[in-house]
Design an enzyme around this catalytic site. Sequence first.
Site, PDB file in Angstrom:
ATOM      1  N   ARG A   1      41.048  22.126  17.724  1.00  0.00           N
ATOM      2  CA  ARG A   1      39.954  22.641  18.544  1.00  0.00           C
ATOM      3  C   ARG A   1      38.992  21.524  18.971  1.00  0.00           C
ATOM      4  O   ARG A   1      38.443  21.541  20.048  1.00  0.00           O
ATOM      5  CB  ARG A   1      39.211  23.716  17.715  1.00  0.00           C
ATOM      6  CG  ARG A   1      37.892  24.194  18.275  1.00  0.00           C
ATOM      7  CD  ARG A   1      38.099  25.050  19.508  1.00  0.00           C
ATOM      8  NE  ARG A   1      36.876  25.251  20.240  1.00  0.00           N
ATOM      9  CZ  ARG A   1      36.305  24.380  21.065  1.00  0.00           C
ATOM     10  NH1 ARG A   1      36.843  23.194  21.249  1.00  0.00           N
ATOM     11  NH2 ARG A   1      35.194  24.655  21.697  1.00  0.00           N
ATOM     12  N   TYR A   2      38.789  20.557  18.068  1.00  0.00           N
ATOM     13  CA  TYR A   2      37.845  19.459  18.314  1.00  0.00           C
ATOM     14  C   TYR A   2      38.630  18.170  18.559  1.00  0.00           C
ATOM     15  O   TYR A   2      39.787  18.063  18.151  1.00  0.00           O
ATOM     16  CB  TYR A   2      36.919  19.279  17.108  1.00  0.00           C
ATOM     17  CG  TYR A   2      36.076  20.494  16.801  1.00  0.00           C
ATOM     18  CD1 TYR A   2      34.914  20.762  17.525  1.00  0.00           C
ATOM     19  CD2 TYR A   2      36.431  21.377  15.792  1.00  0.00           C
ATOM     20  CE1 TYR A   2      34.133  21.872  17.239  1.00  0.00           C
ATOM     21  CE2 TYR A   2      35.655  22.492  15.500  1.00  0.00           C
ATOM     22  CZ  TYR A   2      34.514  22.733  16.234  1.00  0.00           C
ATOM     23  OH  TYR A   2      33.751  23.833  15.957  1.00  0.00           O
TER      24      TYR A   2
ATOM     25  N   ARG B   1      39.904  15.986  15.004  1.00  0.00           N
ATOM     26  CA  ARG B   1      40.241  16.609  13.724  1.00  0.00           C
ATOM     27  C   ARG B   1      41.030  17.893  13.932  1.00  0.00           C
ATOM     28  O   ARG B   1      40.925  18.519  14.984  1.00  0.00           O
ATOM     29  CB  ARG B   1      38.980  16.889  12.899  1.00  0.00           C
ATOM     30  CG  ARG B   1      37.904  17.666  13.649  1.00  0.00           C
ATOM     31  CD  ARG B   1      36.538  17.321  13.059  1.00  0.00           C
ATOM     32  NE  ARG B   1      35.466  18.112  13.651  1.00  0.00           N
ATOM     33  CZ  ARG B   1      34.831  17.774  14.772  1.00  0.00           C
ATOM     34  NH1 ARG B   1      35.186  16.692  15.453  1.00  0.00           N
ATOM     35  NH2 ARG B   1      33.850  18.524  15.230  1.00  0.00           N
TER      36      ARG B   1
ATOM     37  N   CYS C   1      44.926  34.244  -0.851  1.00  0.00           N
ATOM     38  CA  CYS C   1      43.668  33.832  -1.479  1.00  0.00           C
ATOM     39  C   CYS C   1      43.627  34.453  -2.874  1.00  0.00           C
ATOM     40  O   CYS C   1      44.331  35.424  -3.145  1.00  0.00           O
ATOM     41  CB  CYS C   1      42.468  34.334  -0.687  1.00  0.00           C
ATOM     42  SG  CYS C   1      42.423  33.688   0.987  1.00  0.00           S
TER      43      CYS C   1
ATOM     44  N   CYS D   1      37.777  38.336   0.907  1.00  0.00           N
ATOM     45  CA  CYS D   1      36.402  38.583   1.347  1.00  0.00           C
ATOM     46  C   CYS D   1      36.459  39.561   2.515  1.00  0.00           C
ATOM     47  O   CYS D   1      37.198  39.318   3.482  1.00  0.00           O
ATOM     48  CB  CYS D   1      35.749  37.289   1.813  1.00  0.00           C
ATOM     49  SG  CYS D   1      36.011  35.915   0.683  1.00  0.00           S
TER      50      CYS D   1
ATOM     51  N   CYS E   1      36.249  38.249   6.160  1.00  0.00           N
ATOM     52  CA  CYS E   1      37.006  37.022   6.425  1.00  0.00           C
ATOM     53  C   CYS E   1      37.312  36.859   7.916  1.00  0.00           C
ATOM     54  O   CYS E   1      37.882  37.749   8.550  1.00  0.00           O
ATOM     55  CB  CYS E   1      38.303  37.022   5.639  1.00  0.00           C
ATOM     56  SG  CYS E   1      39.307  35.566   6.013  1.00  0.00           S
TER      57      CYS E   1
ATOM     58  N   ARG F   1      39.491  35.052   9.135  1.00  0.00           N
ATOM     59  CA  ARG F   1      40.944  34.962   9.331  1.00  0.00           C
ATOM     60  C   ARG F   1      41.651  36.186   8.763  1.00  0.00           C
ATOM     61  O   ARG F   1      42.797  36.109   8.338  1.00  0.00           O
ATOM     62  CB  ARG F   1      41.450  33.685   8.661  1.00  0.00           C
ATOM     63  CG  ARG F   1      41.920  32.684   9.663  1.00  0.00           C
ATOM     64  CD  ARG F   1      42.196  31.329   9.058  1.00  0.00           C
ATOM     65  NE  ARG F   1      41.254  30.391   9.605  1.00  0.00           N
ATOM     66  CZ  ARG F   1      40.657  29.424   8.921  1.00  0.00           C
ATOM     67  NH1 ARG F   1      40.913  29.247   7.655  1.00  0.00           N
ATOM     68  NH2 ARG F   1      39.798  28.637   9.527  1.00  0.00           N
TER      69      ARG F   1
ATOM     70  N   ASP G   1      30.946  35.817  11.876  1.00  0.00           N
ATOM     71  CA  ASP G   1      31.717  35.927  13.125  1.00  0.00           C
ATOM     72  C   ASP G   1      31.882  37.384  13.539  1.00  0.00           C
ATOM     73  O   ASP G   1      31.776  38.294  12.715  1.00  0.00           O
ATOM     74  CB  ASP G   1      33.098  35.301  12.928  1.00  0.00           C
ATOM     75  CG  ASP G   1      33.012  33.796  12.761  1.00  0.00           C
ATOM     76  OD1 ASP G   1      32.133  33.189  13.392  1.00  0.00           O
ATOM     77  OD2 ASP G   1      33.824  33.242  11.994  1.00  0.00           O
TER      78      ASP G   1
ATOM     79  N   ASP H   1      29.609  30.139  15.269  1.00  0.00           N
ATOM     80  CA  ASP H   1      30.898  29.752  15.845  1.00  0.00           C
ATOM     81  C   ASP H   1      30.992  30.525  17.159  1.00  0.00           C
ATOM     82  O   ASP H   1      31.092  31.763  17.141  1.00  0.00           O
ATOM     83  CB  ASP H   1      32.035  30.109  14.877  1.00  0.00           C
ATOM     84  CG  ASP H   1      32.957  28.929  14.645  1.00  0.00           C
ATOM     85  OD1 ASP H   1      33.292  28.265  15.653  1.00  0.00           O
ATOM     86  OD2 ASP H   1      33.330  28.677  13.493  1.00  0.00           O
TER      87      ASP H   1
ATOM     88  N   LYS I   1      31.578  25.287  16.766  1.00  0.00           N
ATOM     89  CA  LYS I   1      30.314  25.512  16.041  1.00  0.00           C
ATOM     90  C   LYS I   1      29.124  25.025  16.856  1.00  0.00           C
ATOM     91  O   LYS I   1      29.121  23.891  17.333  1.00  0.00           O
ATOM     92  CB  LYS I   1      30.337  24.754  14.717  1.00  0.00           C
ATOM     93  CG  LYS I   1      31.319  25.309  13.726  1.00  0.00           C
ATOM     94  CD  LYS I   1      31.246  24.530  12.422  1.00  0.00           C
ATOM     95  CE  LYS I   1      32.416  24.878  11.550  1.00  0.00           C
ATOM     96  NZ  LYS I   1      33.705  24.421  12.113  1.00  0.00           N
TER      97      LYS I   1
END
Length: 410
Positions: A135-136, A139, A148, A152, A155, A157, A316, A353, A360
């Site tokens: 995306r950037y 990186r 996981c 959460c 989440c 994702r 998000d 985001d 971000k």
Amino acid sequence: MSTQAFADESSGDGSSLAALKRFVPAGRGFWRDVPDSDWNDWHWQLKNRITTLDQLQRLMPTLTPEEYAGTQLANHKLALAITPYFFNLIDPADEHCPIRWQVIPRLEETHTASWEMTDPCGEDSHSPVPGLVHRYPDRVLFLVTDRCAAYCRYCTRSRLVSNASGYDFHPRFEDQIDYIRRHPEVRDVLLSGGDPLLFSDERLDLLLGRLRAIPHVEFLRIGTRIPVFLPQRITPELCAMLRKHHPLFISIHSNHPRELTTEVRAALERLADAGIPLGNQSVLLRHVNDDAEVMKAQVQKLLMCRVRPYYIYQCDLIAGSAHLRTSVRKGLEIMQALRGHTTGYAVPTYVIDAPGGGGKVPVSPEYVLSRNADRVVIRNYEGKIFEYPEAVDGTPLFAAPTEIEEPELV
Ligand code: SF4
């Protein structure tokens, strides 16, 4: 954790900051008869996770109708899983327990607003090969697993973690590594998921070693919630393996000071002693940490665990998360209550985001009130106003400006 500790936190008197900052063990709760050798074994913790409505009801007869209905439906959206260790942080007597809202499914998760998305950060559209997000400019995000230790409810994702909604996530490590090899601009690789620390030491060692062998990869990072959900996983052997791959940074994910127990502090100490710089990412969540005093306790306690508060994320626009989202206004109020009022190292960057994949964006209370070619008018943390003079080209002044322009309102 003792019920006394829960009572102290919510006392509401002037001592609540101190109570929130106390380090207490999570305790053994319902598992007091389990031998230490099992309790401290991360495989035992994973094997004995709470994953069904029956187990949850048995351990927590105080489930609300919303939680009951949400748990019945959870396995079609984002699976239910809570480690016994983390379950002990829930106060069963408190419907508003901040830990409870993070991991126990609720009926509200099935309500989706028209502006909510299954992939709010646009990761899939920035994915040149499965499991890699570019995306950037310099990186990449390297997704290693969809599993996981616990899930959460907010989440970002959730479309892929736990594979409850049939996304069928299959990272292709050879393709992911090959892409990085072919892109010399990638100098930083962030391993995330799912949780990379669920891999065995050997498997993670192999993956980190292969990434480290790429000459232009300068820096590796791991994003993980394992130290908080499963501190037993942070073994001396894991730390010894990780330290071979420096420079390696770890970002943990903790949202509430109650999560920072004596067990978590000891696990973080082991990582820090292995020379790993630690940062924390919190998600701003209604019912959990949308309170200046809670956040102040959180960031101060993180520093005591040798973790630098890194980001506070605005939650998000993930489908079914409206009940957990709080306003940006509240986030700005919290930042205002931190900046200047506590150690600069304790103040994270508050980010949104940008929905759909904009990346971000930092958001901050306004400290620059106006500026023009001659001066900047600023406000300090106490609300006092100051002027800083500068020349037209931005260099410092040696003499007073001959003409003062009207300030431009920022
Ligand atoms: S640990 Fe991270 S990836 Fe896993 S469910 Fe929580 S937020 Fe999602």
